[in-house]
Design an enzyme around this catalytic site. Structure first.
Site, PDB file in Angstrom:
ATOM      1  N   GLU A 141       0.552   9.057  -5.653  1.00 25.12           N
ATOM      2  CA  GLU A 141      -0.168   9.330  -6.897  1.00 25.12           C
ATOM      3  C   GLU A 141      -0.474  10.816  -7.059  1.00 25.12           C
ATOM      4  O   GLU A 141      -0.508  11.336  -8.170  1.00 25.12           O
ATOM      5  CB  GLU A 141      -1.459   8.516  -6.946  1.00 25.12           C
ATOM      6  CG  GLU A 141      -1.207   7.025  -7.112  1.00 25.12           C
ATOM      7  CD  GLU A 141      -2.494   6.241  -7.099  1.00 25.12           C
ATOM      8  OE1 GLU A 141      -3.169   6.235  -6.054  1.00 25.12           O
ATOM      9  OE2 GLU A 141      -2.840   5.654  -8.126  1.00 25.12           O
ATOM     10  N   GLU A 171      -0.546  -0.546  -2.169  1.00 23.09           N
ATOM     11  CA  GLU A 171      -1.905  -1.097  -2.288  1.00 23.09           C
ATOM     12  C   GLU A 171      -1.901  -2.593  -2.548  1.00 23.09           C
ATOM     13  O   GLU A 171      -2.663  -3.344  -1.935  1.00 23.09           O
ATOM     14  CB  GLU A 171      -2.673  -0.394  -3.421  1.00 23.09           C
ATOM     15  CG  GLU A 171      -3.126   1.018  -3.094  1.00 23.09           C
ATOM     16  CD  GLU A 171      -2.067   2.066  -3.410  1.00 23.09           C
ATOM     17  OE1 GLU A 171      -0.879   1.695  -3.567  1.00 23.09           O
ATOM     18  OE2 GLU A 171      -2.426   3.249  -3.497  1.00 23.09           O
TER      19      GLU A 171
END
Lengths: 553, 553
Positions: free
Chosen positions: A138, A160
């Site tokens: 990210e 995740e």
């Protein structure tokens, strides 16, 4: 423990910055034992809030102290790993409000990186010399160009969901489809593969911009940085040093030079006052440069920025922020004018200061606190400081004067200036005035027509610029009830209400990230499937599987 | 208890519909003792899912059975109360997934009301002959014009936040600022006042369009309905009766004429198969009218609509829906062509059928289940049915044939038709193809250039129209792993992932309501401040105050 956001670059524990003319290289090399609190090790370049606070400091100093930089290479000092994302043990051990605050701050820093590329002539390049997973990927997604080493083991990933049962918390899902235009079914597949995607497939799917063999790595990174370092930039010598910010903090007060806050836990309130400039601004850009970080707008913005971060993180129970200003509105407008006249490459500093104020006001917008602006005699809600009142959920302007205390004072006024008409857009891309008058062009035009006018309460209320305009007789009660009432409501419902009302109108990457993705993330974080005793976040690393309630909702 | 969505208008318990030429009046008059489950009374025109199921049925029958209607007045049969919103005791007693499902369905019905105004020439007018609070006001917000009786007691309100510690769950916050353009600070104030706002202030703040004295009420409502009933509409005699939907349901299967589902709780899967038309379509619009609700597209859509609602509500643990089709792609395209040639006022029916399919596919998009499309030999993923594959999170198309089982069958194909290029937009306003190729105009143009071509797996994969194209050797394993894996992930995280990836691109009222507002509402619903033992939702009506954790997050 109180988290401190002011950092001294000489004492960075996790980052190195190297300068080579127009190219800066920012190297992440986290100190395993440098976690903000005990209980976890920052292995594999994983990060916690402390690591990100240093990164934020770097982005700010690059802008102000190193205006000569036109390209920033973000890379890793570890072998075979770029960054493993947010530290899982830290997340698992953190209370919900800390997780949310942490994600918010890291989001803001990544948005700031995109803003540097878009508006400061500093283009960020992610040089992934090893695997970037989760928050590590990210971080790369916030850069303009992503390079991945092609070595049969390095990959990008968002593990995740499969590993932790939560969503990537820092804009990953939004940037994958809305910024990088990865096809949604490929994005879906990618986000469920713990090992991620590397090599040519990562480039074909647009997860990265290019894959580069290790043998050609260094020279290609250097070449890309030079190619991207094209924006005309001022000389290094023009940089403005961000000197240490003076701050006094006690349990019930925070005090800087222009900004102060009184903390009142019993009422759940922080009373914030911002002082306008005491002196006239310098007469030209040279004078501005000479004042450097003592120039009122920059000094005040740094203080406000630090205060917002401090209160958000350290005072979660102060649910209402009351915003006041104090000073001469004419002087505020004079400072604004000096900033508006800048903007050429030679005059990078006014633009940079304005950009910083813009980002700080955005930080206020996404802060989950009720904001109430009080516009009283002696205040200076004009131009840039009027934005505080426009950012508030409600504003009160005293009609007339205080009959008993101060009958001879001038009545409170507000003034629309140039700063309210464009340079300080919200995350939705509109000014706060445009957002306020969404769908009502007539009211917007009428407000704009009254710019530069000192508007007393009745006129301001008539124009729709303030919510209420009680007179001296009603003021105390109305304000007291508004503040007390706020403290009696569900803090969760208030956060949801404010998040929905503050961002009417168009959507952007930023509003999607803060408005939609964060809400989903919040929900998932609180669910037993993630954070319950048998949830995925708690079971991670134990070798046991999470026990899910399978009901889809 | 299994919730049934099929209703017989002769047995409505909560609504009356009166027809007067081009004006229909829909009157809410809930039966206090007609709750879907025991434990609460539907006082003050409060509603539960059962009440809303009848309302949805009304909206559908108005479109199909009463094409002559051009304006719909929505009002109340009770004295001094329009509607008190969702029943609180029902909400407080409902498990989380029921609350969320309930909100989703009511949202869809309200979006359908807006769609009727925008696309079916049936303009909805809210005639608030008494107070409309919470969901009652949100129901009014879905109408094109809101009239409120001016009698010193009737008001509109959103009391959820101050009274219940949750957000209005049916689009209220979004519609107040983004549709009605109520100023955000006034909206904030309004949404914290349990008693709401009535009279001239409600109109001045744009919460309603007009306030009307009780003495002039009836005639003004009649006048507004006539004024709004301007769209050219076909004769009543042309209406198509929606006959009862034949359905067989057991614990492990649901079967209609064209749609069937096999329920597999062990794997957490519903295997859904949709059959294409067996016969050629009628040759013209007259033939379509003659077939009425037996026309394949309409019959299939009704079945799919009911199946989605049934599975969503009654089978929350079936987290993955596997989508198959069966039949002749040419025939599907022929039915699509007949529908595409409609659209004039005389030909209202093809347009109405297409609109219904559009809304049903949107229902699929916002369904929190993983959608996997399997494109196998004998399938008919063409045109309108190709939308199922484009709606899926992932699609698999078999390359070649099944060597052992059926080597002589034709390989599976997909075909892009007119229906994929405009008439069936998603909530974001784009087609599913446009959303798929967001930011990649070249790929979109290439796909469109291949319309009407039967695309085998390799070609479809090359064009980016399917996710994977395994051959017979890999097919079984790849599909099995994809489905099993899905069942091993956190259902919450999957819902969040899918909600973020399915709606890339532009935002609309609808995407804001489903994507953002719903996420906030989900989060708030699950927090102890709302649904914990001391939460506001549980304490409502007990005379006790909720005990809040004051930390803002």
């Amino acid at each position: 423990m109180s988290v401190e956001f002011r950092v001294d670059p000489a004492r960075y524990r996790h980052w190195r910055v190297d300068y080579d003319g127009p190219v800066a290289t920012v190297t992440m090399d986290t100190d395993e034992h440098g976690g903000l609190v005990p209980g976890y090790e920052l292995k594999l370049n994983s990060y916690d809030l402390g690591v990100d606070i240093e990164l934020y400091d770097i982005t700010q100093r690059l802008r102000f102290e190193h205006p000569e930089v036109a390209a920033v290479v973000l890379t890793s000092g570890k072998d075979k790993i770029f960054c493993a994302g947010a530290n899982i043990r830290m997340l698992a051990a953190s209370p919900h409000h800390h997780k949310v605050n942490f994600c918010k701050f890291t989001n803001e820093t990544r948005n700031g990186i995109e803003d540097a590329t878009a508006n400061s002539g500093q283009t960020w390049i992610a040089a992934l010399n090893g695997t970037a997973s989760g928050g590590g990927y990210e971080l790369a997604l916030a850069c303009e160009h992503i390079m991945l080493v092609d070595d049969r083991s390095s990959a990008v990933s968002l593990p995740e969901l499969p590993l932790l049962g939560v969503l990537p918390g820092t804009g990953g899902l939004t940037r994958v489809v809305d910024k990088r235009h990865v096809r949604r079914d490929l994005a879906d597949y990618f986000s469920t593969r713990p090992e991620g995607v590397g090599g040519k497939k990562a480039a074909a799917w647009r997860l990265v911009d290019e894959v580069v063999p290790r043998t050609a790595w260094d020279q290609t990174v250097t070449a890309r940085a030079r190619e991207r370092a094209t924006a005309p930039r001022p000389a290094k010598s023009q940089g403005v040093t961000l000197t240490p910010l003076a701050k006094e903090r006690s349990a019930d007060a925070i005090q800087y030079r222009y900004v102060k806050a009184k903390l009142d836990p019993a009422r759940g309130v922080a009373e914030i006052t911002i002082e306008g400039p005491q002196d006239d601004p310098p007469t030209d850009a040279a004078g501005l440069h000479a004042q450097g970080d003592q120039f009122w707008t920059l000094a005040m913005t740094r203080e406000l920025d630090d205060l917002i971060l401090d209160l958000r993180t350290n005072e979660p129970e102060l649910g209402t922020w009351v915003l006041r200003t104090q000073g001469d509105p004419e002087k505020v407008l004079a400072y604004d004018r000096l900033l508006s006249n800048g903007g050429t490459p030679e005059d990078w500093l006014p633009k940079e200061i304005t950009g910083y104020l813009k980002r700080t006001l955005k930080r206020l917008d996404v802060t989950s606190r009720s904001l109430i602006a009080l516009i009283e005699p002696g205040s200076c809600f004009a131009g840039s400081l009027l934005e505080l009142a426009l950012a508030a959920d409600r504003s009160f302007q005293l009609a007339g004067t205080r009959e008993e205390d101060d009958p001879d004072n001038e009545p409170a006024t507000i003034t629309i200036g140039q700063m309210n008409l464009g340079p300080l857009p919200m995350a939705n891309g509109l000014t706060r005035l445009q957002t306020r008058f969404l769908g009502d062009d007539k009211a917007l035009a009428e407000a704009e027509r009254n710019q530069q006018q000192k508007l007393e309460a009745e006129a301001a209320e008539h124009l729709g610029l303030v919510t209420f305009a009680p007179d001296d007789i009603d003021w105390a009660d109305e304000v007291r009830i508004a503040v007390e009432e706020r403290n009696s409501f569900s803090p969760d419902a208030l956060s949801g209400l404010e998040a929905n009302y503050r961002f009417a109108g168009p959507e952007t990457l930023e509003t999607k990230i803060f408005g939609r993705l964060s809400a989903w993330q919040n929900w998932i974080f609180t669910r037993p499937n993630a954070s319950g005793p048998d949830g995925a976040l708690r079971k991670f690393g134990t070798g046991q599987r999470a026990d899910f309630d399978r009901k889809r909702v």
